[in-house]
Design a protein around this motif. Structure first.
Motif, PDB file in Angstrom:
ATOM      1  N   ARG A 326       0.830  -1.212   0.000  1.00  0.00           N
ATOM      2  CA  ARG A 326       0.000   0.000   0.000  1.00  0.00           C
ATOM      3  C   ARG A 326       0.864   1.261   0.000  1.00  0.00           C
ATOM      4  O   ARG A 326       1.880   1.323   0.686  1.00  0.00           O
ATOM      5  N   LEU A 330      -3.782   1.676   5.934  1.00  0.00           N
ATOM      6  CA  LEU A 330      -5.155   1.833   6.400  1.00  0.00           C
ATOM      7  C   LEU A 330      -5.147   2.358   7.826  1.00  0.00           C
ATOM      8  O   LEU A 330      -4.262   2.046   8.628  1.00  0.00           O
ATOM      9  N   CYS A 332      -7.886   1.999   9.797  1.00  0.00           N
ATOM     10  CA  CYS A 332      -8.835   1.165  10.534  1.00  0.00           C
ATOM     11  C   CYS A 332      -9.869   2.024  11.270  1.00  0.00           C
ATOM     12  O   CYS A 332     -10.151   1.843  12.453  1.00  0.00           O
ATOM     13  N   ASP A 336     -11.488   5.234   6.107  1.00  0.00           N
ATOM     14  CA  ASP A 336     -11.140   4.330   4.996  1.00  0.00           C
ATOM     15  C   ASP A 336     -12.340   4.163   4.068  1.00  0.00           C
ATOM     16  O   ASP A 336     -13.504   4.260   4.484  1.00  0.00           O
ATOM     17  N   CYS A 371     -11.617  -4.442  10.553  1.00  0.00           N
ATOM     18  CA  CYS A 371     -10.279  -3.962  10.198  1.00  0.00           C
ATOM     19  C   CYS A 371      -9.479  -4.978   9.404  1.00  0.00           C
ATOM     20  O   CYS A 371      -8.612  -4.610   8.607  1.00  0.00           O
ATOM     21  N   LYS A 411     -10.369  -2.181  -0.117  1.00  0.00           N
ATOM     22  CA  LYS A 411     -10.331  -1.138   0.921  1.00  0.00           C
ATOM     23  C   LYS A 411      -9.057  -0.302   0.781  1.00  0.00           C
ATOM     24  O   LYS A 411      -7.964  -0.835   0.585  1.00  0.00           O
ATOM     25  N   ALA A 413      -7.090   3.689   2.107  1.00  0.00           N
ATOM     26  CA  ALA A 413      -7.110   4.877   2.967  1.00  0.00           C
ATOM     27  C   ALA A 413      -7.909   5.975   2.288  1.00  0.00           C
ATOM     28  O   ALA A 413      -7.941   6.068   1.056  1.00  0.00           O
TER      29      ALA A 413
END
Length: 600
Positions: A326, A330, A332, A336, A371, A411, A413
């Motif tokens: 990534r 993320l 979590c 997101d 998450c 998923k 950010a």
């Protein structure tokens, strides 16, 4: 006594007929020896002893009865061959199939766990070799069946997958070689650790993955797709999870085979053909082999094999072989979001969780609140997106697929979601501009071509009109010339009669434009007839010019033109006939012919 003898004879004949006729069943009092054959009732399949390739070992096998190649679809004793032709196949009183050698030693058995009061072994029209109770032969309540123990081939109607109640894993395994049907290193099965998927393995290593079934096709194997002949499905319930295919047209035979060199191929054969036609052969290219590009990367063979990180991911600099990581981690939390990716083979579903009845929006919320959830997608798209499939951990084994019909939501950010959407919007606008420019260029070019076509058409039309006008004008002038010549127009019949139909005996000579014939008119006057050749390069206009000039010129040593003929496509001049010592002699000093010639 005579009646008893007759009855005995009839009974013997009946037994002989039964022995000679093809049979599909054996009971506990019968057997199959090497050289004998079982044939299914519709004569589609046959079972007998055989030796593969160049091997001299003997096996019990099944193949398509009328297939000239005798391609084997199932082998009983693939691990324990016979070394001679003494083998005998029987079904015992407990319903177990046994293969014995000359010493009555057990070579192979069906290891049946069930039982039957009156067991028989029967070769069905499907190619399934079964043991069942003879009194209950109309049902599929089999004591044992070969379809539950595939070799390297899967036939229509044969299940490939797991019986969750008994733990039986019906998987296909390749032959070691064309001479050895014992299990090779390649296997093909339905794997159920997560959402069920078809996987081809080399030993324990994944070699090729068809991808998950979405109700229409496999995301990574669009070749296994329903068509006018072929139907395919994956069934999953509390008792079983398996794949199965069947055929709409019974006159066509198909099989799926795991080859000894590690390919899953589908082939077709129909009566009258000399061999099998391969329909599909997987894996096909670099991107088909499992996980070549690593995590969060898609493999693309549009131009050449290339691994590309997905939007929002970059190459892993610490371990490039592991794929991509990534760009932004993320958080979590609810900042997101998800980015939709289309046209991809969905990632490996090992370790996934799924719900068949959940709506896609509820699936999104479930993944958003977890998450550890990395992505989600619909399970079934045959009637619109439905069901929920969730991925946890790295996403691997993705490929750009032109035939993909489903999306995956990964998923990301929050700021990555915004950046990707903005970048895609910009690319979309540029792409639209390029399309508009391209369409405009094509339309402009088309209009230019159309204009040129109209110009060329108009020019040709004008040119043809001009030629026609000049031709008509020439014809009028020609008519006026004929009026001005004031020469007799001889009839063709008169000319042919005078020359005896242009007899070769009347030829006076031949020149560049044709031949000259002597002729005698009905009034007895002798004439010289100059007949222009049909192939002469002298045209009609030249002919008219000659007539006009000769008619206007007069000289004591010039042959006098009496007339002409232009009928039936002929161009003929009629001169007065002159004796020897004419103009050619005096001018050129030539030795004259029998008669003097006009100018030729």
């Amino acid at each position: 006594m005579e009646a008893f003898s007759l009855l005995l004879l009839c009974f013997s004949l009946l037994n002989l007929i039964q022995f000679c006729a093809p049979r599909d069943t054996i009971n506990t009092l019968q057997s199959i020896s090497d050289g004998e054959t079982l044939v299914s009732a519709d004569e589609t399949f046959a079972l007998r002893f055989f030796s593969p390739g160049t091997s001299k070992n003997r096996y019990v096998g099944i193949w398509f009865n009328k297939d000239p190649t005798k391609a084997i679809v199932w082998v009983a004793n693939r691990k324990t061959p016979l070394t001679d032709s003494s083998g005998v196949l029987k079904v015992n009183t407990t319903g177990i199939l046994v293969l014995l050698d000359s010493n009555n030693s057990l070579i192979w058995s069906s290891n049946t766990t069930g039982s039957a009061r009156s067991p028989v072994a029967k070769l069905l029209n499907s190619g399934n070799f079964v043991v069942q109770d003879d009194s209950n032969s109309d049902t599929e309540d089999f004591v044992w069946q070969s379809f539950a123990y595939p070799g390297d081939t899967i036939l229509p109607g044969q299940k490939l997958g797991r019986n969750l109640a008994t733990g039986l894993n019906r998987r296909a395994t390749s032959w070691k070689s064309s001479d050895d049907p014992s299990p090779g290193s390649f296997s093909y099965q339905v794997e159920i650790d997560g959402y069920p998927q078809l996987v081809l393995r080399d030993g324990t290593t994944k070699r090729f993955r068809f991808g998950s079934w979405n109700g229409i096709q496999f995301s990574g194997g669009p070749q296994l797709k329903n068509d006018s002949v072929f139907r395919f499905s994956i069934i999953s319930d509390e008792e079983e999870t398996y794949s199965v295919f069947w055929l709409v047209d019974s006159s066509v035979h198909q099989r799926v085979q795991i080859t000894s060199d590690g390919f899953c191929q589908r082939a077709s054969w129909s009566a009258g053909n000399t061999g099998w036609t391969r329909i599909s052969h997987l894996p096909v290219d670099y991107c088909d082999y499992y996980g070549n590009c690593g995590a969060y990367a898609s493999c693309d063979t549009t131009r050449f094999p290339m691994c590309n990180c997905l939007d929002g991911f970059v190459q892993n600099t610490t371990d490039s072989s592991s794929g991509c990581v990534r760009r932004t981690s993320l958080s979590c939390n609810h900042s997101d979001g998800f980015v939709k990716f289309s046209g991809l083979k969905l990632p490996d579903t090992e370790g996934t969780r799924f719900n068949r009845s959940m709506r896609l929006e509820d699936c999104r919320i479930l993944c958003w609140n977890d998450c550890s959830c990395m992505a989600y997608a619909a399970l079934d798209v045959s009637k619109g997106p439905n069901g929920c499939l969730l991925w946890f951990g790295n996403l691997i084994d993705m490929k750009v697929m032109n035939a993909s019909v489903e999306d995956i939501y990964i998923k990301m950010a929050g700021k990555e979601v915004e950046a990707i959407e903005q970048n895609r919007s910009t690319k979309s606008k540029k792409r639209k501009q390029k399309i508009i420019i391209a369409v405009s260029c094509v339309l402009s070019f088309g209009i230019l071509i159309l204009c040129l076509a109209f110009i060329i058409y108009g020019w040709k039309k004008y040119h043809k009109g001009k030629i026609k006008e000049e031709t008509e004008s020439g014809a009028i002038n020609s008519h006026h010339d004929e009026d001005d010549l004031e020469l007799p127009l001889f009839d063709m019949c008169t000319v042919t009669s005078a020359t005896s139909n242009f007899s070769s005996d009347n030829i006076l000579g031949t020149g560049g434009f044709g031949s000259v014939y002597k002729g005698i008119l009905e009034n007895g006057r002798e004439i010289a007839v100059k007949r222009l050749s049909q192939n002469s390069s002298q045209g009609l206009q030249e002919f008219k010019n000659e007539v006009m000039h000769i008619a206007k010129l007069q000289h004591r040593n010039l042959v006098k033109l009496l007339g002409y003929c232009i009928q039936a496509g002929e161009r003929i001049l009629i001169y007065e006939f002159m004796r020897n010592k004419s103009l050619d002699f005096f001018i050129f000093g030539l030795i004259p012919l029998n008669h003097a010639l006009p100018f030729i």
